[in-house]
Write a protein that holds these residues in place. Structure first.
Motif, mmCIF file in Angstrom:
data_model
loop_
_atom_site.group_PDB
_atom_site.id
_atom_site.type_symbol
_atom_site.label_atom_id
_atom_site.label_comp_id
_atom_site.label_asym_id
_atom_site.label_seq_id
_atom_site.Cartn_x
_atom_site.Cartn_y
_atom_site.Cartn_z
ATOM 1 N N LYS A 133 -38.343 -29.704 -38.151
ATOM 2 C CA LYS A 133 -39.704 -30.163 -38.435
ATOM 3 C C LYS A 133 -40.563 -28.993 -38.915
ATOM 4 N N TYR A 134 -40.475 -27.888 -38.202
ATOM 5 C CA TYR A 134 -41.278 -26.724 -38.570
ATOM 6 C C TYR A 134 -40.821 -26.147 -39.909
ATOM 7 N N LEU A 135 -39.515 -26.205 -40.177
ATOM 8 C CA LEU A 135 -39.001 -25.694 -41.447
ATOM 9 C C LEU A 135 -39.590 -26.473 -42.616
ATOM 10 N N TRP A 136 -39.550 -27.804 -42.547
ATOM 11 C CA TRP A 136 -40.072 -28.614 -43.643
ATOM 12 C C TRP A 136 -41.579 -28.489 -43.762
ATOM 13 N N GLN A 137 -42.270 -28.399 -42.639
ATOM 14 C CA GLN A 137 -43.711 -28.161 -42.691
ATOM 15 C C GLN A 137 -44.009 -26.819 -43.364
ATOM 16 N N SER A 138 -43.212 -25.826 -43.015
ATOM 17 C CA SER A 138 -43.418 -24.489 -43.570
ATOM 18 C C SER A 138 -43.163 -24.450 -45.072
ATOM 19 N N LEU A 139 -42.118 -25.134 -45.510
ATOM 20 C CA LEU A 139 -41.803 -25.151 -46.939
ATOM 21 C C LEU A 139 -42.924 -25.806 -47.741
ATOM 22 N N VAL A 140 -43.433 -26.926 -47.226
ATOM 23 C CA VAL A 140 -44.517 -27.613 -47.935
ATOM 24 C C VAL A 140 -45.794 -26.772 -47.905
ATOM 25 N N GLY A 141 -46.134 -26.232 -46.728
ATOM 26 C CA GLY A 141 -47.326 -25.418 -46.612
ATOM 27 C C GLY A 141 -47.265 -24.174 -47.472
ATOM 28 N N LEU A 142 -46.119 -23.523 -47.474
ATOM 29 C CA LEU A 142 -45.954 -22.322 -48.293
ATOM 30 C C LEU A 142 -45.985 -22.672 -49.778
ATOM 31 N N GLY A 143 -45.370 -23.787 -50.134
ATOM 32 C CA GLY A 143 -45.380 -24.215 -51.530
ATOM 33 C C GLY A 143 -46.793 -24.474 -52.021
ATOM 34 N N ALA A 144 -47.602 -25.141 -51.202
ATOM 35 C CA ALA A 144 -48.991 -25.403 -51.575
ATOM 36 C C ALA A 144 -49.777 -24.104 -51.691
ATOM 37 N N ALA A 145 -49.535 -23.168 -50.773
ATOM 38 C CA ALA A 145 -50.243 -21.887 -50.795
ATOM 39 C C ALA A 145 -49.923 -21.103 -52.062
ATOM 40 N N VAL A 146 -48.655 -21.046 -52.419
ATOM 41 C CA VAL A 146 -48.247 -20.322 -53.628
ATOM 42 C C VAL A 146 -48.826 -20.988 -54.877
ATOM 43 N N PHE A 147 -48.784 -22.326 -54.920
ATOM 44 C CA PHE A 147 -49.324 -23.045 -56.080
ATOM 45 C C PHE A 147 -50.813 -22.768 -56.263
ATOM 46 N N LEU A 148 -51.577 -22.855 -55.169
ATOM 47 C CA LEU A 148 -53.013 -22.618 -55.263
ATOM 48 C C LEU A 148 -53.310 -21.176 -55.678
#
Length: 360
Positions: A133-148
């Motif tokens: 759960k934390y892995l998938w949350q982290s991937l999405v959160g990190l992906g959004a951070a990098v995109f922004l």
């Protein structure tokens, strides 16, 4: 979607130009989402009961909760459906911020849905293992951070703004990605921890979301942002539509979720809504204000951290049970009292958070 249609029709009838106004589309957004929630709520509840998708209640918690066993859950899907339909109808879909928030909300909701599905439908008490759960949350959160970070067009978009000060703005550089990641993932899990009593999480989420909508509108307007000495974020004003939809969908859900609840939102709703609040706060550069306005979410999270740390280090618990809303229940507070008092605290914190816009 309707924004584009209205823009096209405005060349034939000027009345359609009114749909370019953010305030009108925000009103239509909240009404649309509210109507969808109220109309589809009974249908969703009935369907979940037929599928026997009911809440599992721990027997080591407050005894008053045992009666909630079997109450339909995963109702967060109803909230997300109302938000998405309303936001897609009334938002300017050429806005990158709109798609960023929609994507983060959907993906966190998907993680929550898998967790709920495994626990309730598949009868797997572990649900989605914490590490996954934390892995998938982290991937999405990190992906959004990098995109922004990569798509930032102004220096203000990656600066840390400190409330109460007109000129304090720190250029974070790559640390922006780290901060954004923790805000999104942290807020998502904080809202999830708060979702333990009837209506306890959804009302603070609506209040904080509404306040962030106001901030987004002001930050996206050059004149207002200059007057208030907050960063001007071009295009951020469009997020008021999403926030309005969140408010309407949340209030519609609260109609069925209020004590005694007919439905719970589950992780599919809590994780998604928390992530939505986090990413909106990041976009409008008010992460610290989110920390203030979401004080109840912070309190719930800190209570869990302190409880676990104290038990591991000293072998003793600080609270009778964590998160802290259960502590007050075990002290004898009736559930409605805990809920309403937490709502009142949130109203005060949100008011204070909005006041920081002027107290600079």
């Amino acid at each position: 979607m309707f924004y584009w249609l209205a823009d096209y029709l405005s060349q034939y009838a000027s009345i359609f130009t009114v749909f370019k106004y953010l305030t009108l589309r925000a009103i239509l957004g909240v009404m649309t989402a509210l109507l969808i929630s109220l109309v589809l709520g009974p249908v969703v509840i009935r369907r979940l009961r037929e599928m026997q998708i009911g809440q599992y209640v721990r027997d080591d918690g407050p005894q008053s909760h045992l009666s909630k066993s079997g109450t339909p859950t995963m109702g967060g899907a109803l909230i997300l459906m109302a938000i998405f339909i309303s936001a897609l109808l009334w938002s300017d879909l050429s806005n990158r911020y709109v798609w960023t928030v929609l994507a983060v909300t959907f993906l966190f909701g998907l993680v929550g849905w898998v967790d709920d599905y495994r626990k309730i439908v598949k009868r797997n008490s572990r649900g989605l293992p914490a590490r996954w759960k934390y892995l998938w949350q982290s991937l999405v959160g990190l992906g959004a951070a990098v995109f922004l970070f990569m798509t930032a067009q102004q220096a203000a978009e990656t600066q840390l703004i400190v409330p109460f000060f007109k000129q304090v703005a720190w250029d974070m550089g790559l640390f922006y990605i780290v901060l954004t990641y923790f805000v999104i993932v942290g807020t998502s899990n904080a809202v999830n921890l708060t979702d333990g009593l009837d209506g306890l999480a959804i009302m603070p989420t609506v209040l904080v979301g509404a306040a962030l909508g106001v901030i987004a509108y002001l930050a996206g307007n050059a004149e207002f942002s200059n007057y208030l000495h907050i960063p001007y974020i071009r295009g951020a004003g469009e997020l008021i539509i999403f926030c309005a939809a969140l408010g309407g969908a949340g209030l519609g859900f609260l109609w069925f979720n209020t004590y005694p609840a007919q439905i719970f939102m589950g992780d599919v709703g809590a994780l998604a809504l928390g992530a939505a609040l986090g990413v909106i706060a990041v976009i409008v550069r008010h992460e610290i204000v989110l920390f203030i306005m979401g004080g109840i979410f912070v309190l719930e999270t800190v209570s869990v951290v302190l409880q676990v740390a104290s038990f591991k280090l000293r072998g003793k618990r600080i609270f009778r049970m964590a998160p802290i809303h259960h502590h007050f229940e075990l002290k004898g507070w009736p559930e409605p009292r805990v809920i309403v008092r937490f709502w009142i605290i949130t109203v005060m914190l949100v008011s204070f958070g909005l006041a920081t816009l002027k107290l600079r």
